[in-house]
Design a protein around this motif. Sequence first.
Motif, PDB file in Angstrom:
ATOM      1  N   LEU A 415     -59.753 -18.837  57.209  1.00  0.00           N
ATOM      2  CA  LEU A 415     -59.100 -18.495  55.945  1.00  0.00           C
ATOM      3  C   LEU A 415     -59.963 -17.535  55.135  1.00  0.00           C
ATOM      4  N   SER A 416     -61.259 -17.786  55.109  1.00  0.00           N
ATOM      5  CA  SER A 416     -62.190 -16.917  54.381  1.00  0.00           C
ATOM      6  C   SER A 416     -62.163 -15.499  54.924  1.00  0.00           C
ATOM      7  N   TYR A 417     -62.204 -15.360  56.258  1.00  0.00           N
ATOM      8  CA  TYR A 417     -62.109 -14.029  56.859  1.00  0.00           C
ATOM      9  C   TYR A 417     -60.821 -13.321  56.429  1.00  0.00           C
ATOM     10  N   ALA A 418     -59.712 -14.060  56.442  1.00  0.00           N
ATOM     11  CA  ALA A 418     -58.414 -13.439  56.184  1.00  0.00           C
ATOM     12  C   ALA A 418     -58.327 -12.846  54.787  1.00  0.00           C
ATOM     13  N   VAL A 419     -58.818 -13.575  53.782  1.00  0.00           N
ATOM     14  CA  VAL A 419     -58.618 -13.134  52.394  1.00  0.00           C
ATOM     15  C   VAL A 419     -59.785 -12.344  51.828  1.00  0.00           C
ATOM     16  N   ALA A 420     -60.923 -12.322  52.509  1.00  0.00           N
ATOM     17  CA  ALA A 420     -62.110 -11.668  51.952  1.00  0.00           C
ATOM     18  C   ALA A 420     -61.858 -10.188  51.692  1.00  0.00           C
ATOM     19  N   ASN A 421     -62.223  -9.734  50.509  1.00  0.00           N
ATOM     20  CA  ASN A 421     -62.063  -8.318  50.186  1.00  0.00           C
ATOM     21  C   ASN A 421     -62.882  -7.435  51.107  1.00  0.00           C
ATOM     22  N   ARG A 422     -63.969  -7.963  51.647  1.00  0.00           N
ATOM     23  CA  ARG A 422     -64.860  -7.186  52.505  1.00  0.00           C
ATOM     24  C   ARG A 422     -64.407  -7.174  53.960  1.00  0.00           C
ATOM     25  N   GLY A 423     -63.483  -8.056  54.343  1.00  0.00           N
ATOM     26  CA  GLY A 423     -63.055  -8.121  55.733  1.00  0.00           C
ATOM     27  C   GLY A 423     -63.736  -9.255  56.466  1.00  0.00           C
ATOM     28  N   ALA A 424     -63.873  -9.134  57.788  1.00  0.00           N
ATOM     29  CA  ALA A 424     -64.322 -10.241  58.637  1.00  0.00           C
ATOM     30  C   ALA A 424     -65.836 -10.420  58.600  1.00  0.00           C
ATOM     31  N   ASP A 425     -66.357 -10.624  57.400  1.00  0.00           N
ATOM     32  CA  ASP A 425     -67.794 -10.799  57.223  1.00  0.00           C
ATOM     33  C   ASP A 425     -68.083 -12.246  56.840  1.00  0.00           C
ATOM     34  N   HIS A 426     -69.076 -12.839  57.472  1.00  0.00           N
ATOM     35  CA  HIS A 426     -69.358 -14.265  57.283  1.00  0.00           C
ATOM     36  C   HIS A 426     -70.041 -14.579  55.971  1.00  0.00           C
ATOM     37  N   MET A 427     -70.619 -13.581  55.292  1.00  0.00           N
ATOM     38  CA  MET A 427     -71.393 -13.824  54.084  1.00  0.00           C
ATOM     39  C   MET A 427     -70.545 -13.797  52.814  1.00  0.00           C
ATOM     40  N   TYR A 428     -69.301 -13.393  52.902  1.00  0.00           N
ATOM     41  CA  TYR A 428     -68.496 -13.191  51.699  1.00  0.00           C
ATOM     42  C   TYR A 428     -68.054 -14.513  51.077  1.00  0.00           C
ATOM     43  N   GLY A 429     -67.551 -15.432  51.901  1.00  0.00           N
ATOM     44  CA  GLY A 429     -67.088 -16.709  51.384  1.00  0.00           C
ATOM     45  C   GLY A 429     -67.910 -17.898  51.850  1.00  0.00           C
ATOM     46  N   GLY A 430     -68.445 -17.811  53.053  1.00  0.00           N
ATOM     47  CA  GLY A 430     -69.408 -18.801  53.511  1.00  0.00           C
ATOM     48  C   GLY A 430     -68.894 -20.209  53.723  1.00  0.00           C
ATOM     49  N   MET A 431     -67.641 -20.374  54.117  1.00  0.00           N
ATOM     50  CA  MET A 431     -67.140 -21.717  54.423  1.00  0.00           C
ATOM     51  C   MET A 431     -67.792 -22.287  55.678  1.00  0.00           C
ATOM     52  N   LEU A 432     -68.345 -21.416  56.484  1.00  0.00           N
ATOM     53  CA  LEU A 432     -68.910 -21.833  57.768  1.00  0.00           C
ATOM     54  C   LEU A 432     -69.989 -22.901  57.606  1.00  0.00           C
ATOM     55  N   SER A 433     -70.873 -22.749  56.628  1.00  0.00           N
ATOM     56  CA  SER A 433     -71.970 -23.710  56.481  1.00  0.00           C
ATOM     57  C   SER A 433     -71.450 -25.087  56.114  1.00  0.00           C
ATOM     58  N   LEU A 434     -70.384 -25.148  55.325  1.00  0.00           N
ATOM     59  CA  LEU A 434     -69.786 -26.420  54.951  1.00  0.00           C
ATOM     60  C   LEU A 434     -69.125 -27.097  56.144  1.00  0.00           C
ATOM     61  N   GLU A 435     -68.510 -26.315  57.005  1.00  0.00           N
ATOM     62  CA  GLU A 435     -67.815 -26.870  58.168  1.00  0.00           C
ATOM     63  C   GLU A 435     -68.779 -27.221  59.301  1.00  0.00           C
ATOM     64  N   TYR A 436     -69.829 -26.433  59.470  1.00  0.00           N
ATOM     65  CA  TYR A 436     -70.846 -26.806  60.455  1.00  0.00           C
ATOM     66  C   TYR A 436     -71.526 -28.123  60.075  1.00  0.00           C
ATOM     67  N   SER A 437     -71.805 -28.289  58.787  1.00  0.00           N
ATOM     68  CA  SER A 437     -72.552 -29.462  58.336  1.00  0.00           C
ATOM     69  C   SER A 437     -71.720 -30.721  58.245  1.00  0.00           C
ATOM     70  N   GLY A 438     -70.395 -30.570  58.263  1.00  0.00           N
ATOM     71  CA  GLY A 438     -69.520 -31.721  58.117  1.00  0.00           C
ATOM     72  C   GLY A 438     -69.143 -32.012  56.676  1.00  0.00           C
ATOM     73  N   ASP A 439     -69.629 -31.204  55.726  1.00  0.00           N
ATOM     74  CA  ASP A 439     -69.209 -31.381  54.338  1.00  0.00           C
ATOM     75  C   ASP A 439     -67.715 -31.131  54.181  1.00  0.00           C
ATOM     76  N   LEU A 440     -67.172 -30.272  55.026  1.00  0.00           N
ATOM     77  CA  LEU A 440     -65.732 -30.051  55.108  1.00  0.00           C
ATOM     78  C   LEU A 440     -65.307 -30.233  56.556  1.00  0.00           C
ATOM     79  N   ASP A 441     -64.154 -30.832  56.753  1.00  0.00           N
ATOM     80  CA  ASP A 441     -63.594 -30.960  58.097  1.00  0.00           C
ATOM     81  C   ASP A 441     -63.233 -29.566  58.601  1.00  0.00           C
ATOM     82  N   PRO A 442     -63.740 -29.156  59.770  1.00  0.00           N
ATOM     83  CA  PRO A 442     -63.405 -27.820  60.284  1.00  0.00           C
ATOM     84  C   PRO A 442     -61.919 -27.647  60.565  1.00  0.00           C
ATOM     85  N   GLU A 443     -61.224 -28.752  60.786  1.00  0.00           N
ATOM     86  CA  GLU A 443     -59.804 -28.685  61.107  1.00  0.00           C
ATOM     87  C   GLU A 443     -58.968 -28.459  59.856  1.00  0.00           C
TER      88      GLU A 443
END
Length: 567
Positions: A415-443
């Motif tokens: 979702l972050s990639y889709a809406v990011a103004n910068r495009g498919a960059d991992h640093m723009y929204g950074g949901m990845l760290s929350l989902e890797y850590s389990g703070d958010l369900d990746p599903e």
Amino acid sequence: MLHATGPLLTIDVAERTTKTSDIDDLLAEFIGGRAVATALAHERIPFDADPFGAENRAYLSTGPLQTGRMSFTGRTNMTGLSPLTDGLVSTNAGGYLSRNFAATGVSVVEVVGRSEELLAIHVTDNGVTFEEVSELAGATVPETSVYMAEHHELGPENCIAIGPAGENLVRFASVMTFDSRAFGRGGLGAVLGSKGIKCVTFAGDSTPEIEVTDVQKEVHREAATSDDLMRRQGTTGSTEFINDNFALPTRYFQEYEFEGIEGIGGDAVEEKKYEKGACSQCAYACKLPTRDEEAGIETEGPEFETVFSFGSCQGVGDVVDVMKANELCDTLGMDTISAGVTVAAYLKSEDAFGDAELAREVTERIAYREEGDELADLLAEGVDRAHEELGVENYTVKGMEFAAHDGRVLHGQGLSYAVANRGADHMYGGMLSLEYSGDLDPEGTLGKAERLVHEENRRVVRDSGIVCAFASGYVTRDRLETLLETDYDHLLAIGARVVARERHFNNQRGKDAGDDRLPYAEEVPDLERAIGEYYEVRGWNSDGTVPSDALDSVPASAIGASVVADD
């Protein structure tokens, strides 16, 4: 609120003139760094500008924390109209430039116009000089640094420079500093190349006096005594974990797991590390000076994204090959993510995965883009513009090649990639760290919009202070409030206004909800509904556009302060 101080320095390379402007009110409103540069870009770059045209402007800016001595603050921001995404892009680089930049006494440098001659520009606290440097045409980044040292006694820590890729308008050319630190994503190196700028140097003794609280001592001490794995392996420390438990895109996104991970992962990189490396004033020292004596290669890195782009994405399983590619991109001035993914697309078209020598040969050809080299011309445009001729899928968003963190597995990151103004960059929204850590369900994607809005806003604040992305465990919410002398909600509101300006600028260039898409949308559940939730939280129209009266009047939901108690 603590903010950067000093004037805006405008440099017109066509007229060889300079002008300083008082922007104190803007700095007080937008902190510094990315936020103030975005505000200036939104106001001063014509909405219909050609990214390679004289009317495009490039902004280099720093923040208030670059005048202190805290760890995680050795960074500088760069903003402009991207030739890769055709929208506004901001990127930042570490190294040792930021404090030399601050020492000139200015808060933002703005470059406009186009020079017919190749230029070096020298910025000091006594003024600006222009130097014609035709002898540097085609020079690599290190060769340019040597020239500056020999002719001006200035080191790579004083300099931003482009390599052959920038001169030849490769759409993912980077701007380099300290030879190996990159303003990487979005192709701003090609913007400088289009303006005839080979390098800009900064030196002086006029650092603004900005009182930074003593909390910086606590951060510095904790950084120095940390035993984080990242201090030994940089971002590659998570490579095996991601490959084994989530997904590491392999062979141009065809597979989710790389069987050769042991040869390119964190342990393999650490074996090649021969000393510690850091950025200015930082005790964390997470950089990776590496070498292999047998191969005769010495470089800094590779970091995780390069391990992905020139490793698993190309089917290459030898860390030395990845090191060679990393050094090649730094030397020639190219973003390793976009370059590696673009070359991986070519390898797929040729059924040549795993051919590291061919990958490096093609990478070098892209940068030099010699006359008559049709393949180099094609690949220099990036995947979005080349995929049809190559006969491969278009793994980009808004023209930017994907980073490693797979949105087909990490749905919030998708979702972050889709809406990011910068495009498919991992640093723009950074949901990845929350989902890797389990703070958010990746599903799943539904219900994640509010958290994504918070993460995007927080990153604007970080990029405006300026604080390194790897400081999140040290520069907490409370400490950020103390450092910047204001409450967290106020900082997030600034972030929301900056995101709105980026989006509004892109809207004026014809971009809307149709650009908020993923090539694998059918594999990300409820994506369209989640995008609609995101627009609603932001207070935008259902077509992904920002109402013209909503650039400053952002709704409470768009601030995102309520979704987390602390960072």
